[in-house]
Design a protein around this motif. Structure first.
Motif, PDB file in Angstrom:
ATOM      1  N   MET A  43       0.838  -1.175   0.000  1.00 20.92           N
ATOM      2  CA  MET A  43       0.000   0.000   0.000  1.00 20.92           C
ATOM      3  C   MET A  43       0.888   1.246   0.000  1.00 20.92           C
ATOM      4  N   ALA A  44       0.646   2.143  -0.937  1.00 20.23           N
ATOM      5  CA  ALA A  44       1.454   3.348  -1.062  1.00 20.23           C
ATOM      6  C   ALA A  44       1.118   4.329   0.062  1.00 20.23           C
ATOM      7  N   ARG A  45       2.144   4.991   0.552  1.00 18.72           N
ATOM      8  CA  ARG A  45       1.944   6.004   1.592  1.00 18.72           C
ATOM      9  C   ARG A  45       1.507   7.306   0.947  1.00 18.72           C
ATOM     10  N   ILE A  46       0.626   7.977   1.612  1.00 19.63           N
ATOM     11  CA  ILE A  46       0.145   9.262   1.127  1.00 19.63           C
ATOM     12  C   ILE A  46       0.726  10.335   2.030  1.00 19.63           C
ATOM     13  N   GLY A  47       1.284  11.383   1.412  1.00 19.14           N
ATOM     14  CA  GLY A  47       1.892  12.472   2.171  1.00 19.14           C
ATOM     15  C   GLY A  47       0.855  13.225   2.985  1.00 19.14           C
ATOM     16  N   ALA A  48       1.321  13.876   4.039  1.00 16.77           N
ATOM     17  CA  ALA A  48       0.426  14.586   4.954  1.00 16.77           C
ATOM     18  C   ALA A  48      -0.363  15.680   4.234  1.00 16.77           C
ATOM     19  N   GLU A  49       0.280  16.432   3.335  1.00 17.90           N
ATOM     20  CA  GLU A  49      -0.417  17.521   2.643  1.00 17.90           C
ATOM     21  C   GLU A  49      -1.479  16.974   1.686  1.00 17.90           C
ATOM     22  N   GLU A  50      -1.155  15.880   1.013  1.00 17.68           N
ATOM     23  CA  GLU A  50      -2.140  15.254   0.122  1.00 17.68           C
ATOM     24  C   GLU A  50      -3.320  14.701   0.925  1.00 17.68           C
ATOM     25  N   ARG A  51      -3.028  14.091   2.049  1.00 19.53           N
ATOM     26  CA  ARG A  51      -4.079  13.543   2.915  1.00 19.53           C
ATOM     27  C   ARG A  51      -4.942  14.683   3.462  1.00 19.53           C
ATOM     28  N   ARG A  52      -4.301  15.781   3.835  1.00 13.77           N
ATOM     29  CA  ARG A  52      -5.023  16.958   4.331  1.00 13.77           C
ATOM     30  C   ARG A  52      -6.018  17.433   3.270  1.00 13.77           C
ATOM     31  N   GLN A  53      -5.550  17.528   2.024  1.00 15.97           N
ATOM     32  CA  GLN A  53      -6.427  17.975   0.935  1.00 15.97           C
ATOM     33  C   GLN A  53      -7.555  16.975   0.693  1.00 15.97           C
ATOM     34  N   ASP A  54      -7.266  15.683   0.809  1.00 20.79           N
ATOM     35  CA  ASP A  54      -8.312  14.653   0.670  1.00 20.79           C
ATOM     36  C   ASP A  54      -9.415  14.865   1.710  1.00 20.79           C
ATOM     37  N   PHE A  55      -9.016  15.164   2.946  1.00 21.01           N
ATOM     38  CA  PHE A  55     -10.005  15.386   4.011  1.00 21.01           C
ATOM     39  C   PHE A  55     -10.816  16.660   3.761  1.00 21.01           C
ATOM     40  N   ILE A  56     -10.168  17.693   3.265  1.00 24.10           N
ATOM     41  CA  ILE A  56     -10.873  18.938   2.955  1.00 24.10           C
ATOM     42  C   ILE A  56     -11.911  18.689   1.865  1.00 24.10           C
ATOM     43  N   GLU A  57     -11.509  18.019   0.790  1.00 24.02           N
ATOM     44  CA  GLU A  57     -12.436  17.726  -0.308  1.00 24.02           C
ATOM     45  C   GLU A  57     -13.573  16.810   0.141  1.00 24.02           C
ATOM     46  N   ALA A  58     -13.260  15.825   0.969  1.00 29.20           N
ATOM     47  CA  ALA A  58     -14.293  14.928   1.485  1.00 29.20           C
ATOM     48  C   ALA A  58     -15.277  15.685   2.371  1.00 29.20           C
ATOM     49  N   THR A  59     -14.776  16.618   3.174  1.00 26.68           N
ATOM     50  CA  THR A  59     -15.638  17.404   4.053  1.00 26.68           C
ATOM     51  C   THR A  59     -16.585  18.272   3.226  1.00 26.68           C
ATOM     52  N   ILE A  60     -16.071  18.893   2.184  1.00 27.94           N
ATOM     53  CA  ILE A  60     -16.916  19.698   1.294  1.00 27.94           C
ATOM     54  C   ILE A  60     -18.035  18.826   0.723  1.00 27.94           C
ATOM     55  N   LYS A  61     -17.671  17.665   0.257  1.00 31.34           N
ATOM     56  CA  LYS A  61     -18.655  16.756  -0.340  1.00 31.34           C
ATOM     57  C   LYS A  61     -19.698  16.321   0.689  1.00 31.34           C
ATOM     58  N   VAL A  62     -19.263  15.949   1.867  1.00 26.13           N
ATOM     59  CA  VAL A  62     -20.174  15.473   2.918  1.00 26.13           C
ATOM     60  C   VAL A  62     -21.113  16.594   3.363  1.00 26.13           C
ATOM     61  N   ILE A  63     -20.579  17.786   3.577  1.00 24.96           N
ATOM     62  CA  ILE A  63     -21.430  18.906   4.001  1.00 24.96           C
ATOM     63  C   ILE A  63     -22.441  19.239   2.913  1.00 24.96           C
ATOM     64  N   ALA A  64     -21.998  19.275   1.661  1.00 30.32           N
ATOM     65  CA  ALA A  64     -22.910  19.591   0.557  1.00 30.32           C
ATOM     66  C   ALA A  64     -24.018  18.547   0.429  1.00 30.32           C
ATOM     67  N   GLU A  65     -23.694  17.285   0.674  1.00 32.06           N
ATOM     68  CA  GLU A  65     -24.681  16.205   0.521  1.00 32.06           C
ATOM     69  C   GLU A  65     -25.563  16.004   1.756  1.00 32.06           C
ATOM     70  N   HIS A  66     -24.974  16.154   2.938  1.00 33.82           N
ATOM     71  CA  HIS A  66     -25.678  15.770   4.163  1.00 33.82           C
ATOM     72  C   HIS A  66     -25.917  16.913   5.145  1.00 33.82           C
ATOM     73  N   GLY A  67     -25.336  18.078   4.885  1.00 32.24           N
ATOM     74  CA  GLY A  67     -25.442  19.184   5.829  1.00 32.24           C
ATOM     75  C   GLY A  67     -24.385  19.072   6.906  1.00 32.24           C
ATOM     76  N   ILE A  68     -24.134  20.172   7.555  1.00 30.78           N
ATOM     77  CA  ILE A  68     -23.059  20.199   8.552  1.00 30.78           C
ATOM     78  C   ILE A  68     -23.401  19.379   9.796  1.00 30.78           C
ATOM     79  N   ALA A  69     -24.668  19.324  10.144  1.00 32.93           N
ATOM     80  CA  ALA A  69     -25.077  18.549  11.327  1.00 32.93           C
ATOM     81  C   ALA A  69     -24.761  17.064  11.154  1.00 32.93           C
ATOM     82  N   ASN A  70     -24.758  16.599   9.923  1.00 33.77           N
ATOM     83  CA  ASN A  70     -24.482  15.193   9.650  1.00 33.77           C
ATOM     84  C   ASN A  70     -23.077  14.951   9.102  1.00 33.77           C
ATOM     85  N   ALA A  71     -22.231  15.957   9.198  1.00 35.55           N
ATOM     86  CA  ALA A  71     -20.847  15.823   8.738  1.00 35.55           C
ATOM     87  C   ALA A  71     -19.993  15.298   9.880  1.00 35.55           C
TER      88      ALA A  71
END
Length: 193
Positions: free
Chosen positions: A1-29
């Motif tokens: 399994m390839a390691r993912i750098g901290a900055e790339e992982r940080r960006q993955d979490f930011i993008e996932a959070t945007i998607k989750v909030i847009a789909e489910h609202g902040i209360a369900n994020a």
């Protein structure tokens, strides 16, 4: 399994959070839902972002920075007023091309306003500063600091109002018409200085 750098992982979490909030609202994020959307272990999310507030602020910062590239294109030979009006036009265009980002931005801001007013004030201040920098970059020293602050605040207020109204009515033609009216008002204000 390839390691993912901290900055790339940080960006993955930011993008996932945007998607989750847009789909489910902040209360369900929930952090669990965000980690799943990022295809990452929950522990990794908590390692990168120690608190949910820290994650939400990083998301908001990202939402402020994303459209900045669209703000750097002033028409050749344009006046300062025309340039700032074009910035508003481009901001609206960018966010309507990415409606999930507009939804997420509103959700985050209002959540912070209710739950963490200091963070909401900080977010607003960062937005003003980013807008001032973008305007200054495009028009140079055409406005003094007081005028620049006034124009930046108006630009943000018009932008937020236009997107909030569009979120409610969903009529693209109406949004474009209202955006042109707002652009005209901005142009007149900047020209008055």
């Amino acid at each position: 399994m390839a390691r993912i750098g901290a900055e790339e992982r940080r960006q993955d979490f930011i993008e996932a959070t945007i998607k989750v909030i847009a789909e489910h609202g902040i209360a369900n994020a929930t952090t669990r839902r965000i980690a799943t959307a990022a295809d990452s272990p929950l522990a990794s999310l908590h390692y990168v972002f120690h608190t949910k507030d820290e994650l939400f602020y990083a998301v908001y910062e990202s939402l402020i920075n994303m459209p900045q590239q669209s703000l750097q294109h002033a028409p050749a030979g344009a006046t300062a007023g025309e340039s700032v009006a074009e910035m508003l036009r481009q901001l609206v265009k960018w966010f309507t091309a990415h409606p999930e980002l507009a939804t997420t931005q509103f959700e985050l801001f209002f959540w912070n306003l209710r739950n963490n007013p200091d963070m909401a004030a900080k977010i607003y201040a960062v937005s003003i500063e980013a807008t001032q920098q973008a305007i200054h970059k495009v028009i140079g020293a055409a406005l003094d600091q007081t005028a620049l602050t006034t124009v930046s605040r108006l630009l943000i207020n018009l932008f937020d109002g236009l997107l909030l109204a569009w979120s409610a009515h969903g009529d693209r033609e109406r949004l474009e018409s209202e955006t042109e009216t707002a652009c005209h008002a901005v142009k007149l204000l900047v020209s008055s200085y």
